[in-house]
Write a protein that holds these residues in place. Structure first.
Motif, PDB file in Angstrom:
ATOM      1  N   HIS A 102      22.272  -5.643 -18.092  1.00  0.00           N
ATOM      2  CA  HIS A 102      22.565  -4.243 -18.370  1.00  0.00           C
ATOM      3  C   HIS A 102      22.890  -3.557 -17.043  1.00  0.00           C
ATOM      4  N   PRO A 103      23.883  -2.681 -16.998  1.00  0.00           N
ATOM      5  CA  PRO A 103      24.270  -2.031 -15.732  1.00  0.00           C
ATOM      6  C   PRO A 103      23.105  -1.357 -15.014  1.00  0.00           C
ATOM      7  N   LYS A 104      22.159  -0.826 -15.765  1.00  0.00           N
ATOM      8  CA  LYS A 104      21.022  -0.143 -15.135  1.00  0.00           C
ATOM      9  C   LYS A 104      20.125  -1.116 -14.370  1.00  0.00           C
ATOM     10  N   CYS A 105      20.125  -2.403 -14.800  1.00  0.00           N
ATOM     11  CA  CYS A 105      19.305  -3.398 -14.103  1.00  0.00           C
ATOM     12  C   CYS A 105      19.773  -3.591 -12.658  1.00  0.00           C
ATOM     13  N   LYS A 106      21.061  -3.398 -12.439  1.00  0.00           N
ATOM     14  CA  LYS A 106      21.623  -3.602 -11.109  1.00  0.00           C
ATOM     15  C   LYS A 106      21.200  -2.514 -10.126  1.00  0.00           C
ATOM     16  N   GLU A 107      20.658  -1.414 -10.642  1.00  0.00           N
ATOM     17  CA  GLU A 107      20.236  -0.312  -9.784  1.00  0.00           C
ATOM     18  C   GLU A 107      18.742  -0.358  -9.462  1.00  0.00           C
ATOM     19  N   LYS A 108      18.018  -1.228 -10.109  1.00  0.00           N
ATOM     20  CA  LYS A 108      16.566  -1.246  -9.958  1.00  0.00           C
ATOM     21  C   LYS A 108      16.131  -1.868  -8.633  1.00  0.00           C
ATOM     22  N   LYS A 109      15.023  -1.341  -8.103  1.00  0.00           N
ATOM     23  CA  LYS A 109      14.432  -1.859  -6.877  1.00  0.00           C
ATOM     24  C   LYS A 109      13.026  -2.369  -7.182  1.00  0.00           C
ATOM     25  N   TYR A 110      12.556  -3.266  -6.307  1.00  0.00           N
ATOM     26  CA  TYR A 110      11.260  -3.891  -6.534  1.00  0.00           C
ATOM     27  C   TYR A 110      10.462  -3.895  -5.229  1.00  0.00           C
ATOM     28  N   TYR A 111       9.167  -4.148  -5.346  1.00  0.00           N
ATOM     29  CA  TYR A 111       8.289  -4.092  -4.184  1.00  0.00           C
ATOM     30  C   TYR A 111       8.865  -4.886  -3.006  1.00  0.00           C
ATOM     31  N   SER A 112       8.691  -4.321  -1.805  1.00  0.00           N
ATOM     32  CA  SER A 112       9.195  -4.989  -0.604  1.00  0.00           C
ATOM     33  C   SER A 112       8.375  -6.225  -0.253  1.00  0.00           C
ATOM     34  N   VAL A 171       0.830  -1.219   0.000  1.00  0.00           N
ATOM     35  CA  VAL A 171       0.000   0.000   0.000  1.00  0.00           C
ATOM     36  C   VAL A 171       0.860   1.263   0.000  1.00  0.00           C
ATOM     37  N   ASN A 172       2.053   1.172   0.558  1.00  0.00           N
ATOM     38  CA  ASN A 172       2.943   2.334   0.589  1.00  0.00           C
ATOM     39  C   ASN A 172       3.878   2.397  -0.624  1.00  0.00           C
ATOM     40  N   LYS A 173       3.734   1.409  -1.533  1.00  0.00           N
ATOM     41  CA  LYS A 173       4.549   1.361  -2.756  1.00  0.00           C
ATOM     42  C   LYS A 173       6.051   1.354  -2.451  1.00  0.00           C
ATOM     43  N   LYS A 174       6.420   0.768  -1.315  1.00  0.00           N
ATOM     44  CA  LYS A 174       7.829   0.735  -0.940  1.00  0.00           C
ATOM     45  C   LYS A 174       8.581  -0.280  -1.791  1.00  0.00           C
ATOM     46  N   LYS A 175       9.728   0.123  -2.344  1.00  0.00           N
ATOM     47  CA  LYS A 175      10.557  -0.765  -3.140  1.00  0.00           C
ATOM     48  C   LYS A 175      11.947  -0.866  -2.509  1.00  0.00           C
ATOM     49  N   ILE A 176      12.530  -2.055  -2.597  1.00  0.00           N
ATOM     50  CA  ILE A 176      13.806  -2.308  -1.935  1.00  0.00           C
ATOM     51  C   ILE A 176      14.786  -2.961  -2.903  1.00  0.00           C
ATOM     52  N   ASP A 177      16.039  -3.017  -2.491  1.00  0.00           N
ATOM     53  CA  ASP A 177      17.099  -3.689  -3.241  1.00  0.00           C
ATOM     54  C   ASP A 177      17.141  -5.149  -2.786  1.00  0.00           C
ATOM     55  N   TRP A 178      16.829  -6.082  -3.699  1.00  0.00           N
ATOM     56  CA  TRP A 178      16.746  -7.491  -3.355  1.00  0.00           C
ATOM     57  C   TRP A 178      18.053  -8.243  -3.600  1.00  0.00           C
ATOM     58  N   HIS A 179      19.110  -7.573  -4.013  1.00  0.00           N
ATOM     59  CA  HIS A 179      20.359  -8.266  -4.327  1.00  0.00           C
ATOM     60  C   HIS A 179      20.995  -8.909  -3.089  1.00  0.00           C
ATOM     61  N   ASP A 180      21.573 -10.062  -3.291  1.00  0.00           N
ATOM     62  CA  ASP A 180      22.353 -10.739  -2.257  1.00  0.00           C
ATOM     63  C   ASP A 180      23.832 -10.467  -2.563  1.00  0.00           C
ATOM     64  N   PRO A 221      15.776 -15.133  -3.301  1.00  0.00           N
ATOM     65  CA  PRO A 221      15.535 -14.836  -1.882  1.00  0.00           C
ATOM     66  C   PRO A 221      14.797 -16.013  -1.244  1.00  0.00           C
ATOM     67  N   PRO A 222      15.330 -16.611  -0.197  1.00  0.00           N
ATOM     68  CA  PRO A 222      14.728 -17.830   0.356  1.00  0.00           C
ATOM     69  C   PRO A 222      13.280 -17.654   0.792  1.00  0.00           C
ATOM     70  N   GLU A 223      12.918 -16.443   1.223  1.00  0.00           N
ATOM     71  CA  GLU A 223      11.539 -16.228   1.665  1.00  0.00           C
ATOM     72  C   GLU A 223      10.537 -16.237   0.517  1.00  0.00           C
TER      73      GLU A 223
END
Length: 303
Positions: free
Chosen positions: A127-137, A60-69, A168-170
């Motif tokens: 693509h280098p730009k893909c590494k900067e993208k964030k996705y829904y938490s 609902v808050n449209k929060k996006k995070i960095d999912w990279h390990d 991501p294991p979860e």
């Protein structure tokens, strides 16, 4: 005159009887309808695996995070060995005869595959730009369904390890390996025992008769418990952060289907490389998927 009067009287009596019959019939139908079950308005159902899509609204808050390990990325970049970091491997000249026989049986260099770790590292060729993208938490869980028929041991296991290591294991509810009536003995009890002891979240479903690709996928889907179904071939390797980009659009609308960008694993050297520089595709009228080159206007757009 009298004859006309008699006719009118008869018609009036017939009309009166008809009205009485209609009233009685209507009353009978009305009384019976009160005993019938009330037809409820049909409510659209959520997907049967859709715990994520029911209950309280997500994101609902449209929060996006960095999912990279980043720890895994760093460790993979330092790995050494045959086929590590997706580099091409070789088979010695002395082993050529064995290589050719295994090649004929599998359609790829199975001897080399056995020399490569089942949980090898692959290069991050995005693509280098893909590494900067964030996705829904908040993202839905997935059931990864992998149908196979007479698949080679190391390539099948590498598929499972790859998904477990780079997801991501979860988000991984389970990985279902669907044996579509294989006859190779190592794909029966030995596979079951290995999976049970070495691969958490991985299950093996054995079909008694061969169902074909779609039948095997459907069999796996019936056993799935995740919010989203992901179908993979049995000799694939997932790349860095592959899953969140696929789930992000689905988290926003569960009616959406997504398709990954598909790279190449060379059948002879097991080198991991990009298929091409394109990022477009389309289905023809026979429902065959075809790759299309980027348009100039697409190349000018920022990612």
């Amino acid at each position: 005159m009298r004859r006309n009067s008699t006719r009118l009287i008869k018609l009036s009596i017939i009309f009166f009887i008809a009205v009485i019959l209609m009233v009685v019939l209507y009353k009978s139908l009305y009384d019976d309808s009160r005993h019938l079950p009330v037809k409820k308005e049909r409510i659209p159902e959520h997907p049967r695996h859709g715990a994520f899509f029911s209950g309280a609204p997500k994101n609902v808050n449209k929060k996006k995070i960095d999912w990279h390990d980043y720890e895994m990325i760093k460790a993979d970049s330092a790995r050494q060995g045959v086929g590590e970091r997706g580099l091409a491997g070789l088979v010695s000249v002395e082993e050529n005869d064995l290589k050719e026989s295994m090649y004929r049986a599998n359609g790829f260099n199975a001897l080399l595959s056995d020399k490569i770790s089942v949980n090898r590292s692959v290069p991050d060729i995005r693509h280098p730009k893909c590494k900067e993208k964030k996705y829904y938490s908040e993202l839905p869980s997935v059931s990864v369904i992998v149908p196979f028929y007479e698949e080679h041991w190391s390539t099948l296991l590498r598929t499972a390890y790859s998904v477990l290591n780079r997801s991501p294991p979860e988000l991984i509810a389970e990985i279902i390996l669907v044996d579509d009536g294989s006859e190779k003995t190592f794909l029966k009890d030995p596979l079951d025992r290995f999976v049970e002891s070495k691969l958490p979240k991985v299950k093996v479903l054995h079909l008694h008769e061969r169902q074909g690709l779609i039948g095997a996928r459907l069999a796996g889907a019936k056993k799935a418990t995740g919010d989203v179904l992901v179908f993979l071939d049995s000799h694939t390797e997932a790349n860095v952060n592959w899953l969140p980009p696929l789930l992000d659009p689905i988290a926003e609308n569960y009616r959406v289907c997504t398709c990954p960008f598909i790279d190449v694993i060379a059948h002879d050297t097991f080198e991991y490389r990009a298929q091409d520089e394109g990022a477009r595709g389309a289905f023809d009228w026979q429902f065959h998927y075809k790759r299309l080159p980027l348009l100039e206007k697409d190349k000018a757009k920022p990612l």
